[in-house]
Every structure is written in structure tokens, then in C-alpha cells.
Write a protein that holds these residues in place. Sequence first.
Motif, PDB file in Angstrom:
ATOM      1  N   GLY A   1       0.752  -1.223  -0.009  1.00 30.44           N
ATOM      2  CA  GLY A   1       0.118   0.071   0.183  1.00 30.44           C
ATOM      3  C   GLY A   1       0.736   1.359  -0.180  1.00 30.44           C
ATOM      4  N   VAL A   2       1.546   1.413   1.148  1.00 31.46           N
ATOM      5  CA  VAL A   2       2.699   2.663   1.019  1.00 31.46           C
ATOM      6  C   VAL A   2       3.621   2.692  -0.361  1.00 31.46           C
ATOM      7  CG1 VAL A   2       4.431   3.580   2.368  1.00 31.46           C
ATOM      8  CG2 VAL A   2       2.573   2.537   3.666  1.00 31.46           C
ATOM      9  N   LEU A   3       4.079   1.461  -0.641  1.00 35.08           N
ATOM     10  CA  LEU A   3       4.932   1.781  -1.821  1.00 35.08           C
ATOM     11  C   LEU A   3       4.126   2.056  -2.840  1.00 35.08           C
ATOM     12  CD1 LEU A   3       7.178  -1.739  -1.347  1.00 35.08           C
ATOM     13  CD2 LEU A   3       7.664   0.684  -0.904  1.00 35.08           C
ATOM     14  N   VAL A   4       3.048   1.580  -3.251  1.00 38.32           N
ATOM     15  CA  VAL A   4       2.475   2.112  -4.575  1.00 38.32           C
ATOM     16  C   VAL A   4       1.985   3.386  -4.357  1.00 38.32           C
ATOM     17  CG1 VAL A   4       0.488   1.704  -5.920  1.00 38.32           C
ATOM     18  CG2 VAL A   4       1.848  -0.329  -5.171  1.00 38.32           C
ATOM     19  N   PHE A   5       1.513   3.912  -3.065  1.00 42.03           N
ATOM     20  CA  PHE A   5       0.925   5.273  -2.779  1.00 42.03           C
ATOM     21  C   PHE A   5       2.151   6.297  -3.025  1.00 42.03           C
ATOM     22  CE2 PHE A   5      -2.793   6.618  -0.608  1.00 42.03           C
ATOM     23  CZ  PHE A   5      -3.046   7.863  -1.235  1.00 42.03           C
ATOM     24  N   VAL A   6       3.228   5.762  -2.431  1.00 43.36           N
ATOM     25  CA  VAL A   6       4.453   6.773  -2.677  1.00 43.36           C
ATOM     26  C   VAL A   6       5.087   6.856  -4.015  1.00 43.36           C
ATOM     27  CG1 VAL A   6       6.765   6.964  -2.149  1.00 43.36           C
ATOM     28  CG2 VAL A   6       5.197   6.542  -0.290  1.00 43.36           C
ATOM     29  N   ALA A   7       5.139   5.622  -4.638  1.00 42.73           N
ATOM     30  CA  ALA A   7       5.353   5.564  -6.248  1.00 42.73           C
ATOM     31  C   ALA A   7       4.702   6.486  -6.978  1.00 42.73           C
ATOM     32  CB  ALA A   7       5.463   4.106  -6.397  1.00 42.73           C
ATOM     33  N   VAL A   8       3.210   6.281  -6.843  1.00 42.68           N
ATOM     34  CA  VAL A   8       2.194   7.299  -7.597  1.00 42.68           C
ATOM     35  C   VAL A   8       2.464   8.630  -7.531  1.00 42.68           C
ATOM     36  CG1 VAL A   8      -0.151   7.858  -7.625  1.00 42.68           C
ATOM     37  CG2 VAL A   8       0.468   5.749  -7.877  1.00 42.68           C
ATOM     38  N   ALA A   9       2.897   9.155  -5.830  1.00 43.54           N
ATOM     39  CA  ALA A   9       3.194  10.350  -5.726  1.00 43.54           C
ATOM     40  C   ALA A   9       4.343  10.960  -6.415  1.00 43.54           C
ATOM     41  CB  ALA A   9       3.222  10.412  -4.078  1.00 43.54           C
ATOM     42  N   ALA A  10       5.507  10.113  -6.241  1.00 41.88           N
ATOM     43  CA  ALA A  10       6.639  10.487  -6.775  1.00 41.88           C
ATOM     44  C   ALA A  10       6.623  10.579  -8.383  1.00 41.88           C
ATOM     45  CB  ALA A  10       7.674   9.380  -6.507  1.00 41.88           C
ATOM     46  N   LEU A  11       5.855   9.719  -9.032  1.00 40.51           N
ATOM     47  CA  LEU A  11       5.791   9.954 -10.507  1.00 40.51           C
ATOM     48  C   LEU A  11       4.960  11.149 -10.647  1.00 40.51           C
ATOM     49  CD1 LEU A  11       5.280   6.173 -11.416  1.00 40.51           C
ATOM     50  CD2 LEU A  11       7.208   7.540 -12.147  1.00 40.51           C
ATOM     51  N   THR A  12       3.840  11.521  -9.898  1.00 40.52           N
ATOM     52  CA  THR A  12       3.017  12.502 -10.213  1.00 40.52           C
ATOM     53  C   THR A  12       3.916  13.707 -10.133  1.00 40.52           C
ATOM     54  OG1 THR A  12       2.190  12.400  -8.277  1.00 40.52           O
ATOM     55  CG2 THR A  12       0.730  11.584 -10.172  1.00 40.52           C
ATOM     56  N   ALA A  13       4.841  13.748  -9.404  1.00 45.91           N
ATOM     57  CA  ALA A  13       5.634  14.812  -8.876  1.00 45.91           C
ATOM     58  C   ALA A  13       6.768  15.273  -9.945  1.00 45.91           C
ATOM     59  CB  ALA A  13       6.224  14.955  -7.544  1.00 45.91           C
ATOM     60  N   TRP A  14       7.218  14.112 -10.319  1.00 40.73           N
ATOM     61  CA  TRP A  14       8.312  14.154 -11.342  1.00 40.73           C
ATOM     62  C   TRP A  14       7.746  14.321 -12.775  1.00 40.73           C
ATOM     63  CZ3 TRP A  14      11.277   9.279 -13.425  1.00 40.73           C
ATOM     64  CH2 TRP A  14      12.513   9.687 -14.153  1.00 40.73           C
ATOM     65  N   LEU A  15       6.884  13.449 -13.103  1.00 37.49           N
ATOM     66  CA  LEU A  15       6.514  13.612 -14.747  1.00 37.49           C
ATOM     67  C   LEU A  15       5.256  14.614 -14.788  1.00 37.49           C
ATOM     68  CD1 LEU A  15       6.866   9.785 -15.594  1.00 37.49           C
ATOM     69  CD2 LEU A  15       8.155  11.703 -16.129  1.00 37.49           C
ATOM     70  N   GLY A  16       4.381  14.697 -13.750  1.00 37.58           N
ATOM     71  CA  GLY A  16       3.013  15.244 -13.941  1.00 37.58           C
ATOM     72  C   GLY A  16       3.040  16.803 -13.339  1.00 37.58           C
ATOM     73  N   GLN A  17       1.880  17.174 -12.688  1.00 37.17           N
ATOM     74  CA  GLN A  17       1.906  18.474 -12.427  1.00 37.17           C
ATOM     75  C   GLN A  17       2.140  18.624 -10.943  1.00 37.17           C
ATOM     76  OE1 GLN A  17      -2.348  18.369 -13.912  1.00 37.17           O
ATOM     77  NE2 GLN A  17      -1.986  20.097 -15.229  1.00 37.17           N
ATOM     78  N   GLY A  18       2.298  17.645 -10.352  1.00 40.00           N
ATOM     79  CA  GLY A  18       2.688  17.791  -8.661  1.00 40.00           C
ATOM     80  C   GLY A  18       2.462  16.776  -8.055  1.00 40.00           C
ATOM     81  N   TRP A  19       3.033  16.591  -6.747  1.00 39.35           N
ATOM     82  CA  TRP A  19       2.767  15.669  -5.770  1.00 39.35           C
ATOM     83  C   TRP A  19       1.416  15.285  -5.591  1.00 39.35           C
ATOM     84  CZ3 TRP A  19       6.152  12.785  -3.335  1.00 39.35           C
ATOM     85  CH2 TRP A  19       5.996  12.214  -2.087  1.00 39.35           C
ATOM     86  N   LEU A  20       1.027  14.077  -5.974  1.00 37.34           N
ATOM     87  CA  LEU A  20      -0.454  13.299  -6.225  1.00 37.34           C
ATOM     88  C   LEU A  20      -1.240  14.294  -6.635  1.00 37.34           C
ATOM     89  CD1 LEU A  20      -0.365  12.384  -2.278  1.00 37.34           C
ATOM     90  CD2 LEU A  20      -0.641  11.054  -4.338  1.00 37.34           C
ATOM     91  N   HIS A  21      -0.994  14.854  -7.817  1.00 38.96           N
ATOM     92  CA  HIS A  21      -1.771  15.641  -8.431  1.00 38.96           C
ATOM     93  C   HIS A  21      -2.104  14.749  -9.822  1.00 38.96           C
ATOM     94  CE1 HIS A  21      -3.891  19.601  -9.425  1.00 38.96           C
ATOM     95  NE2 HIS A  21      -3.767  18.871 -10.830  1.00 38.96           N
ATOM     96  N   TYR A  22      -3.097  14.069  -9.712  1.00 40.36           N
ATOM     97  CA  TYR A  22      -3.555  12.956 -10.747  1.00 40.36           C
ATOM     98  C   TYR A  22      -3.728  13.656 -12.184  1.00 40.36           C
ATOM     99  CZ  TYR A  22      -4.456  10.221  -6.601  1.00 40.36           C
ATOM    100  OH  TYR A  22      -4.542   9.648  -5.472  1.00 40.36           O
TER     101      TYR A  22
END
Lengths: 107, 301, 82
Positions: free
Chosen positions: B243-264
Amino acid sequence: MTDWLALLSWVPLLAGAFFFLAGTVGLLRFPDIYSRLHAITKADTLGLGLVTLGLIMRAENWQAVAVMVLIWLLMMGSGATTCQLLARYQQDLEAPDADKEPVHARR
Amino acid sequence: MPDAEWLFDGTLGILLLVLAGAALHARSLYAAVVMFIALGLMLALTWARLGAPDLALAEAAIGAGVTGALLFSTLYKAGMDRHKRATPNRIALLLPGLAFLLLLTAAWPLPEMHSPLPDQVMAHLKDSGVSHPVTAVLLNFRAWDTLLEVSVVLIALLGVRQLYPSHGEVPTPWPLMLAWGRLLAPLTVIVGGYLLWRGTDAPGGAFQAGTVLAAGGVALRLIGVLPPLGWHQWPVRLLVLAGVLVFVAVAALTAWLGQGWLHYPTGSSKVLILLIELMATASIATTLTLLVVGEKRELRP
Amino acid sequence: MMALAGFLLLTALAGLWRLLRGPTRADRLLPIQFFGTTGTTVLLILAQAQQQPALRIVALLLALLAAVVPIALVQYLRRVGD
């Protein structure tokens, strides 16, 4: 929902309430744990069944009916099983080495 | 029928107060624990009466389910018949009294107040990827809070791991227990899965689903159907961390590639939310199961 | 309908006496079983009276847990008794 069906549903609803009351009286007044178990599980399961029947007669769609029937089945199973589990636990405490006769035979 | 509502609300209120008082002041720990379980059941009814099915689901799952098993396992380790402490200090009673007064003054004007938040949530609901406002808040608008909550559950398990007292053998289950447990196990999976799935458009979600699965897992472990579970088994460890790993991975990917931390990114919100919820369910179920029936052997591999 | 739900809660309030008094451990678990049944029924009535179908799912959850949890509790009690 037709009016006469809603009116008729009060019969099982009130009967259900009566059995809940009976179960409570048994829980409070019966002398030992085995008879109290009997009162609580039988009367309340019947009460739940009757109230559910009354509510089914008033239900507006079949999904609600399906959920209520499932709950009723679950409760019938769990009432009977929990009663047995608690009674056997108590019996083991009182007479650990006795062979497994029916509870009432040795009381 | 205002009178009937008064009867219902009044009785529920009395029940809650009596149960809370009795749970605090019961003479034996066992009695206190049983009162507490009953209090949880009644709280679930209270949330239902207040028209909050999400909270009612969570309280029923936690209060009537896992808490009971958790407290019983604690009682088993601490000694079932231990009596509670001496009379409480009178001065110590002043503090909760003051807290109660503060809460009362804070809660008094609430019925007249109108919060702008529900309107804001409803206005942005269609961008969230889900159609149930509570899920939208928990996994999109305030996903950060949920990430921290999932971490808290993990930290609780890590803390308990340091303290595991000895765990005795499971008593031989009666055939009735085995049969009933085996019958119920698939039902817990079905109901848990259903709660998870309907979380996107109706009350339900990862936490409730995980708790139901954990209740099934605890029961199956205690009747010996499941093998001993411990931190040393890598599948268990993976499930706990997923749970934590996937959640953090999504957060990091959205921060890196997307518009921001946990911004889907628009369009993929629903998939991401479902993925996070699925993994969180697995983690919560495994963690809660381990909290109750985790084995000691893991401490000395 | 609310009167019926209120009446069921009143029977639960009466059942509280057994919870407070015991005397045996199993006796104190009886009202829990009783509250589970009553609570499920009350939730079904509320679902109808308040027009909130979601409460039926809460009732289903409560019924399922009322079936599963006693297995765990009795196993813990037996372990202590040994």
C-alpha cells in the motif's frame, strides 16, 4: 408498494418486535447460561427474520430484497453457530473431561 | 413522527453513555473490553442514524470486528482476570471535565454554521475520477492525508513487532468451527471485494474492505486453516508494504512527470485511485491480521 | 417505523443489565450477540425509514462480522481456559 401490502407488513414487523422482547426477557430472567443462550439466539433470530420479512414487503427494488435475504440467511447461520460455540465453551469449563453428550442430558 | 424519533435518539444516547461509563469503570479488564465492543456496535448505529453510512461502515468494521479480536488477544497475553487500578485521582478528573466543556462550547454553534467545503467538493467532483464525494476527498483532494494514514497503520505494526509477547498454541478447533469458518471465508472475500469496488460511487472503500478481510484472516488463523503468519515470510512483508509503496510511487511519479505531488493527470484518476485502493486494501488486511495474530518467532529468525 | 427501531433499542438497553452483571464470561458475550442481531435489524429499519439504501450494506457488514468474530473470541477464551 401497494397500500394493503404496507398495511399487511405490520403483522410480521410487530410479531418480530414481540420476539425481540421475548428474547430480552429470557436473557434477563432465565436461570442459567444455557437457557439464556437458547432464548437469545432462537427468539432474536426469529425476530430478525420476521422484521426482515416485513421490510421485504415494503422494499422498493429487488436489490434491497436480495441484500435482506442474504442478511437473514447469515444471521440464521451465525445465531445457531455462535450459540453452539458459547455453550460448548461453557460446558468444557464446567466439565472438561466429560464426553460430548447433549448439554441437557447432564444438567 | 417526532415522538418516535425522540424515543430512538434518547435510547441510543443513554445506551452510549452507560456503555462508555461502564467500559471505563468496569472492575475486570474482561468486562471493560466487552463493554467497549458493545460501545463500538452502538456507535455504528449512531453514525447510521446521523446519515453517515461511510462512517457507519468504518465503525462497524473496526468496532464490531477487528478491535474485539485485537483486545481479546491482548487480554489473553495480559491476563484475562487482571483487575483494574485503584480509584482514579479526583484532580485528574478535572482535566477531562475541562476538555468536555471546551468541546461543548465549540460544538454548540455548529448546527447554525454552514461550511463552504461540501459545495466546493461537489463542484469539483467530476474532475476527481470517482463519483462518491467521500472517496473523492480521501483519495484525490486530500490524498496526502490518506497516504499518511496508511503509513500510520504500518508504523503501528512495526511498533508492535518490537513488543510481541509470547504467543501460545492455537487450541484444536471443533469441527463446527472449521466448517463455519470455511463457509464464511469466501463470503468475507466477496463482501470485502464488493466494498472496495463500490467505493468509487457509493459508501465503501479500502479501509472497510481491508478490515473485513482481516476479520476473516484472523478467524482462519485461529482455527488453524491459515499457517502461522510472520514478518519473516516475504509474501507477507510484500503485502504489508504494498500500500505505502504504491502510494508513494504514484506520488513521486506525479511529482516528477506530472503537475505535482499526488496531482493525478486528467483521465487516469480513476485507474490510479483504484490501483491505490486495491494495494491499500491488501496492506490494511495483512497488517491488521498480523497485529492480532502475528507470530513471535519472527523476532529470532 | 422509527418507533419500532426505538423499541428494539429499548430491548437492547434492557439487555445491558446482563452485560453489566455477568456472572460468567460467556454470559457477558451474550449481549454482544444480542446487540449484533438488534443492530442489524435497526440498520435495516433505518435504511427503509431514512431512505438510505447504503445502510443495508452496513447491516450486511455487521451480520457478516457477527458471524466471523465469535469464532475468534471463543478460540481466545478457550486458550485462556487451558
